[in-house]
Motif scaffolding. Structure first.
Motif, PDB file in Angstrom:
ATOM      1  N   ARG A  86      -0.185   6.747   4.704  1.00  0.00           N
ATOM      2  CA  ARG A  86      -0.523   8.096   5.145  1.00  0.00           C
ATOM      3  C   ARG A  86       0.696   9.026   5.115  1.00  0.00           C
ATOM      4  NH1 ARG A  86      -5.780   8.054   7.320  1.00  0.00           N
ATOM      5  NH2 ARG A  86      -5.556   9.860   8.695  1.00  0.00           N
ATOM      6  N   GLN A  87       1.888   8.465   5.199  1.00  0.00           N
ATOM      7  CA  GLN A  87       3.077   9.309   5.103  1.00  0.00           C
ATOM      8  C   GLN A  87       3.145  10.008   3.748  1.00  0.00           C
ATOM      9  OE1 GLN A  87       5.191  10.286   7.495  1.00  0.00           O
ATOM     10  NE2 GLN A  87       3.712   9.183   8.787  1.00  0.00           N
ATOM     11  N   PHE A  88       2.727   9.308   2.697  1.00  0.00           N
ATOM     12  CA  PHE A  88       2.685   9.946   1.380  1.00  0.00           C
ATOM     13  C   PHE A  88       1.642  11.059   1.359  1.00  0.00           C
ATOM     14  CE2 PHE A  88       4.636   5.867   0.295  1.00  0.00           C
ATOM     15  CZ  PHE A  88       5.703   6.303  -0.459  1.00  0.00           C
ATOM     16  N   GLY A  89       0.527  10.817   2.011  1.00  0.00           N
ATOM     17  CA  GLY A  89      -0.491  11.854   2.103  1.00  0.00           C
ATOM     18  C   GLY A  89       0.000  13.066   2.873  1.00  0.00           C
ATOM     19  N   ALA A 123      -3.188  18.740  -8.851  1.00  0.00           N
ATOM     20  CA  ALA A 123      -2.423  17.755  -9.615  1.00  0.00           C
ATOM     21  C   ALA A 123      -1.898  16.645  -8.707  1.00  0.00           C
ATOM     22  CB  ALA A 123      -1.271  18.433 -10.346  1.00  0.00           C
ATOM     23  N   ASP A 124      -1.482  16.995  -7.494  1.00  0.00           N
ATOM     24  CA  ASP A 124      -1.002  15.979  -6.550  1.00  0.00           C
ATOM     25  C   ASP A 124      -2.133  15.021  -6.158  1.00  0.00           C
ATOM     26  OD1 ASP A 124       1.566  16.927  -6.572  1.00  0.00           O
ATOM     27  OD2 ASP A 124       1.547  17.722  -4.530  1.00  0.00           O
ATOM     28  N   ILE A 125      -3.318  15.564  -5.931  1.00  0.00           N
ATOM     29  CA  ILE A 125      -4.471  14.721  -5.597  1.00  0.00           C
ATOM     30  C   ILE A 125      -4.779  13.778  -6.756  1.00  0.00           C
ATOM     31  CG2 ILE A 125      -6.974  14.723  -5.234  1.00  0.00           C
ATOM     32  CD1 ILE A 125      -6.611  17.251  -3.530  1.00  0.00           C
ATOM     33  N   ASN A 126      -4.758  14.286  -7.965  1.00  0.00           N
ATOM     34  CA  ASN A 126      -5.045  13.447  -9.133  1.00  0.00           C
ATOM     35  C   ASN A 126      -4.044  12.305  -9.263  1.00  0.00           C
ATOM     36  OD1 ASN A 126      -7.191  15.126  -9.720  1.00  0.00           O
ATOM     37  ND2 ASN A 126      -6.124  16.244 -11.345  1.00  0.00           N
ATOM     38  N   GLU A 127      -2.755  12.612  -9.031  1.00  0.00           N
ATOM     39  CA  GLU A 127      -1.755  11.553  -9.106  1.00  0.00           C
ATOM     40  C   GLU A 127      -1.961  10.522  -7.996  1.00  0.00           C
ATOM     41  OE1 GLU A 127       3.090  10.965  -9.085  1.00  0.00           O
ATOM     42  OE2 GLU A 127       2.121  12.260  -7.628  1.00  0.00           O
ATOM     43  N   TYR A 128      -2.257  11.008  -6.807  1.00  0.00           N
ATOM     44  CA  TYR A 128      -2.494  10.124  -5.659  1.00  0.00           C
ATOM     45  C   TYR A 128      -3.655   9.169  -5.947  1.00  0.00           C
ATOM     46  CZ  TYR A 128      -3.348   8.847  -0.745  1.00  0.00           C
ATOM     47  OH  TYR A 128      -3.537   8.162   0.425  1.00  0.00           O
ATOM     48  N   LEU A 129      -4.722   9.701  -6.525  1.00  0.00           N
ATOM     49  CA  LEU A 129      -5.883   8.874  -6.830  1.00  0.00           C
ATOM     50  C   LEU A 129      -5.546   7.812  -7.875  1.00  0.00           C
ATOM     51  CD1 LEU A 129      -8.712  11.572  -6.976  1.00  0.00           C
ATOM     52  CD2 LEU A 129      -8.297   9.895  -5.156  1.00  0.00           C
ATOM     53  N   ARG A 130      -4.811   8.166  -8.898  1.00  0.00           N
ATOM     54  CA  ARG A 130      -4.452   7.196  -9.933  1.00  0.00           C
ATOM     55  C   ARG A 130      -3.514   6.113  -9.389  1.00  0.00           C
ATOM     56  NH1 ARG A 130      -6.538  11.211 -12.435  1.00  0.00           N
ATOM     57  NH2 ARG A 130      -7.354  11.020 -14.564  1.00  0.00           N
ATOM     58  N   ALA A 131      -2.579   6.510  -8.534  1.00  0.00           N
ATOM     59  CA  ALA A 131      -1.688   5.515  -7.934  1.00  0.00           C
ATOM     60  C   ALA A 131      -2.453   4.581  -7.008  1.00  0.00           C
ATOM     61  CB  ALA A 131      -0.560   6.220  -7.171  1.00  0.00           C
ATOM     62  N   MET A 145       0.802  -1.211   0.000  1.00  0.00           N
ATOM     63  CA  MET A 145       0.000   0.000   0.000  1.00  0.00           C
ATOM     64  C   MET A 145       0.839   1.267   0.000  1.00  0.00           C
ATOM     65  SD  MET A 145      -3.029  -0.841  -0.359  1.00  0.00           S
ATOM     66  CE  MET A 145      -3.916   0.649   0.045  1.00  0.00           C
ATOM     67  N   ARG A 146       2.121   1.152  -0.391  1.00  0.00           N
ATOM     68  CA  ARG A 146       2.948   2.351  -0.489  1.00  0.00           C
ATOM     69  C   ARG A 146       2.762   2.958  -1.874  1.00  0.00           C
ATOM     70  NH1 ARG A 146       7.170   2.733   3.456  1.00  0.00           N
ATOM     71  NH2 ARG A 146       7.139   0.943   4.845  1.00  0.00           N
ATOM     72  N   LEU A 147       2.674   4.255  -1.922  1.00  0.00           N
ATOM     73  CA  LEU A 147       2.395   4.935  -3.181  1.00  0.00           C
ATOM     74  C   LEU A 147       3.447   6.000  -3.458  1.00  0.00           C
ATOM     75  CD1 LEU A 147      -1.404   5.578  -2.627  1.00  0.00           C
ATOM     76  CD2 LEU A 147      -0.372   3.690  -3.870  1.00  0.00           C
ATOM     77  N   GLY A 148       3.785   6.134  -4.724  1.00  0.00           N
ATOM     78  CA  GLY A 148       4.642   7.246  -5.103  1.00  0.00           C
ATOM     79  C   GLY A 148       3.905   8.557  -4.903  1.00  0.00           C
ATOM     80  N   CYS A 149       4.619   9.594  -4.593  1.00  0.00           N
ATOM     81  CA  CYS A 149       3.956  10.871  -4.327  1.00  0.00           C
ATOM     82  C   CYS A 149       4.868  12.001  -4.769  1.00  0.00           C
ATOM     83  CB  CYS A 149       3.640  10.990  -2.838  1.00  0.00           C
ATOM     84  SG  CYS A 149       2.422  12.262  -2.436  1.00  0.00           S
ATOM     85  N   THR A 150       5.151  12.086  -6.062  1.00  0.00           N
ATOM     86  CA  THR A 150       6.040  13.114  -6.565  1.00  0.00           C
ATOM     87  C   THR A 150       5.299  14.441  -6.693  1.00  0.00           C
ATOM     88  OG1 THR A 150       5.528  12.472  -8.835  1.00  0.00           O
ATOM     89  CG2 THR A 150       7.435  11.435  -7.811  1.00  0.00           C
ATOM     90  N   ASP A 151       6.045  15.504  -6.622  1.00  0.00           N
ATOM     91  CA  ASP A 151       5.477  16.843  -6.683  1.00  0.00           C
ATOM     92  C   ASP A 151       4.993  17.139  -8.104  1.00  0.00           C
ATOM     93  OD1 ASP A 151       4.828  19.499  -6.524  1.00  0.00           O
ATOM     94  OD2 ASP A 151       6.686  20.096  -5.526  1.00  0.00           O
ATOM     95  N   GLN A 152       3.690  17.353  -8.227  1.00  0.00           N
ATOM     96  CA  GLN A 152       3.096  17.661  -9.529  1.00  0.00           C
ATOM     97  C   GLN A 152       2.869  19.156  -9.733  1.00  0.00           C
ATOM     98  OE1 GLN A 152       2.425  15.059 -11.922  1.00  0.00           O
ATOM     99  NE2 GLN A 152       3.828  14.156 -10.430  1.00  0.00           N
ATOM    100  N   GLY A 153       3.238  19.961  -8.736  1.00  0.00           N
ATOM    101  CA  GLY A 153       3.178  21.406  -8.906  1.00  0.00           C
ATOM    102  C   GLY A 153       1.987  22.104  -8.300  1.00  0.00           C
ATOM    103  N   SER A 154       0.940  21.357  -7.974  1.00  0.00           N
ATOM    104  CA  SER A 154      -0.240  21.968  -7.359  1.00  0.00           C
ATOM    105  C   SER A 154      -0.982  20.911  -6.549  1.00  0.00           C
ATOM    106  CB  SER A 154      -1.184  22.544  -8.415  1.00  0.00           C
ATOM    107  OG  SER A 154      -1.820  21.499  -9.148  1.00  0.00           O
ATOM    108  N   LEU A 155      -1.814  21.374  -5.620  1.00  0.00           N
ATOM    109  CA  LEU A 155      -2.604  20.456  -4.810  1.00  0.00           C
ATOM    110  C   LEU A 155      -3.514  19.609  -5.691  1.00  0.00           C
ATOM    111  CD1 LEU A 155      -3.671  19.336  -2.141  1.00  0.00           C
ATOM    112  CD2 LEU A 155      -5.226  21.311  -2.025  1.00  0.00           C
TER     113      LEU A 155
END
Length: 203
Positions: A140-143, A93-101, A81-91
């Motif tokens: 949650r650390q990624f969050g 965009a980060d949420i969208n990446e988090y959801l897809r991962a 359940m670990r997810l990548g969480c790279t900086d996408q430049g905005s909240l």
């Protein structure tokens, strides 16, 4: 000679200095997850796991003294359940990446069966409580990092309710994909991302 306790109360003596082969360890992890997905944790048979991996029971006994330690190391090996969480430049965009991962993880057929069993097993006994808590905290650390970046960009208040925000990010996907057995399309994720952005801003 000291005897080691094995699943079901059985004990075995250490088998000596046999070489631990990494490729067999990986095969045992895969076999363990397959068995777990089919039977549930409580009914996992280490003998059947060894057979699935094309090995003898001694291959398991040399590596792990109990089914619980086997399970813990198997989970850690794939960081399920670990997810990548790279900086996408905005909240947003980060949420969208988090959801897809997250969707990619929850789509895995073994994950879809093992995670609900982990939750159910935690309610039945405390044996897997620490393992489930570890998975949740790792995610949650990624969050937290996602929220930290948004605060640094002045997109979120520093005093927002972090626990609520993190619950909101994961709960909709889990509810639809695991509890209801439904699927999220890309369009669904886009709409969810917009809704979650507004919700997190209000936390």
């Amino acid at each position: 000679m000291e005897r080691k306790r094995i699943d079901g109360g059985e004990t075995r003596r250490p088998t000596g200095a046999a070489v631990i082969r990494p490729e067999l360890t990986i095969a045992l992890f895969r076999a363990f997850f397959e068995e777990w997905a089919e039977t549930g944790y409580a009914a996992v048979s280490l003998e059947r796991v060894a057979a699935r991996a094309g090995a003898g029971k001694a291959a398991i006994y040399r590596r792990w003294p109990s089914k619980l330690e086997f399970a813990c190391e198997a989970i850690r090996s794939v960081e399920v359940m670990r997810l990548g969480c790279t900086d996408q430049g905005s909240l947003q965009a980060d949420i969208n990446e988090y959801l897809r991962a997250t969707r990619a993880v929850l789509r895995h057929p073994l994950v879809r069966r093992i995670i609900p069993d982990l939750v159910a097993e935690r309610l039945r006994s405390h044996e897997l409580a620490a393992l489930l808590q570890g998975i949740a905290e790792a995610r949650r650390q990624f969050g937290h990092r996602l929220l930290d970046r948004a605060i640094a960009r002045n997109e979120l208040r520093a005093d927002l309710d972090r626990e609520l925000a993190l619950d909101l990010l994961f709960a909709p996907l889990y509810a639809r994909m695991i509890v209801r057995g439904k699927y999220f399309t890309n369009a669904d994720l886009d709409r969810l991302g917009i809704a979650l952005h507004a919700a997190v801003m209000a936390c």
